[in-house]
Scaffold this motif. Structure first.
Motif, PDB file in Angstrom:
ATOM      1  N   GLU A   1       0.808  -1.218   0.000  1.00 21.12           N
ATOM      2  CA  GLU A   1       0.000   0.000   0.000  1.00 21.12           C
ATOM      3  C   GLU A   1       0.842   1.269   0.000  1.00 21.12           C
ATOM      4  OE1 GLU A   1      -3.201   0.099  -0.321  1.00 21.12           O
ATOM      5  OE2 GLU A   1      -3.594  -2.048  -0.104  1.00 21.12           O
TER       6      GLU A   1
ATOM      7  N   ALA B   1      -0.533   4.146   4.727  1.00 16.67           N
ATOM      8  CA  ALA B   1      -0.251   2.807   4.186  1.00 16.67           C
ATOM      9  C   ALA B   1      -0.464   1.734   5.239  1.00 16.67           C
ATOM     10  CB  ALA B   1       1.181   2.739   3.648  1.00 16.67           C
TER      11      ALA B   1
ATOM     12  N   ARG C   1      -4.263   1.281   5.547  1.00 17.43           N
ATOM     13  CA  ARG C   1      -4.790   0.599   4.359  1.00 17.43           C
ATOM     14  C   ARG C   1      -4.398  -0.884   4.372  1.00 17.43           C
ATOM     15  NH1 ARG C   1      -6.147   3.466  -0.314  1.00 17.43           N
ATOM     16  NH2 ARG C   1      -5.200   1.774  -1.521  1.00 17.43           N
TER      17      ARG C   1
ATOM     18  N   ARG D   1      -6.802  -4.263   4.539  1.00 18.91           N
ATOM     19  CA  ARG D   1      -6.766  -5.239   3.441  1.00 18.91           C
ATOM     20  C   ARG D   1      -6.323  -6.613   3.938  1.00 18.91           C
ATOM     21  NH1 ARG D   1      -7.651  -3.843  -1.607  1.00 18.91           N
ATOM     22  NH2 ARG D   1      -6.943  -1.693  -1.418  1.00 18.91           N
TER      23      ARG D   1
END
Length: 202
Positions: A80, A92, A95, A99
């Motif tokens: 990310e 990041a 994220r 995920r």
């Protein structure tokens, strides 16, 4: 080219790795409570005594699974990353966290619950260190080196990422990849909002 199975890997002397892979499969299918060394042995087609050449007990194999899960989290966060700025690095992490939770639901619940080995195990700490360092460094930079401010920002971002991961698992954003992308995007936007308004956190 013939596909290499976990049983093939065992016969080539890689039983330890095959057991970790199989344990991850079983946890994904049945949760940590539905996993056992005996079931892993059966699935691999080896004697029930075979795993004990590599792991003292079930908990030791679960620790190895936790290490692998931490490595997957690191990979998710790095995937990310889109810039070198501290704000981008912190986003990041948020994220990648969401995920990872979407792609590896059972591992996520195990890693951040109480089922795997206790937090603080040296192996887990080493595996997760790249994410922790990126998180800590970014928060400290954004807080101008103030540890109190950095902790406040870090906790807020961690809570936000964990919250969006939980809402995604509950189906709040729908189903499928579109739902994952929505949750990841909202976690990123919320993280940027926290960074912009970080002075109000402490």
């Amino acid at each position: 080219m013939p596909r290499t199975t976990k049983r093939d890997r065992y016969h080539h002397g890689d039983l330890r790795a095959a057991l970790i892979d199989t344990a991850m499969e079983l946890i994904a299918e049945h949760g940590v409570q539905g996993f056992s060394l005996a079931e892993a042995s059966r699935r691999l087609g080896v004697a029930v005594s075979a795993p004990y050449r590599h792991f003292a007990d079930r908990d030791e194999l679960l620790l190895a699974v936790g290490v692998r899960a931490s490595e997957l989290l690191v990979t998710a966060v790095r995937a990310e990353e889109s810039g070198t700025a501290a704000e981008d690095r912190l986003v990041a992490v948020a994220r990648g966290y969401v995920r990872f939770a979407a792609k590896h639901r059972a591992l996520f619940e195990s890693l951040f619950g109480t089922a795997l080995s206790p937090i603080g195990e040296p192996e887990l700490e080493r595996a997760a260190r790249p994410v922790k360092e990126a998180f800590h460094t970014a928060a400290m930079t954004l807080a101008d080196g103030d540890p109190t401010a950095a902790e406040a920002l870090g906790v807020a971002v961690a809570a936000t990422a964990h919250g969006y991961a939980g809402l995604l698992r509950l189906g709040m954003f729908g189903k499928g990849e579109a739902a994952v992308d929505t949750a990841v995007g909202r976690a990123a936007a919320a993280t940027r909002a926290l960074i912009e308004g970080r002075a109000a956190l402490y």
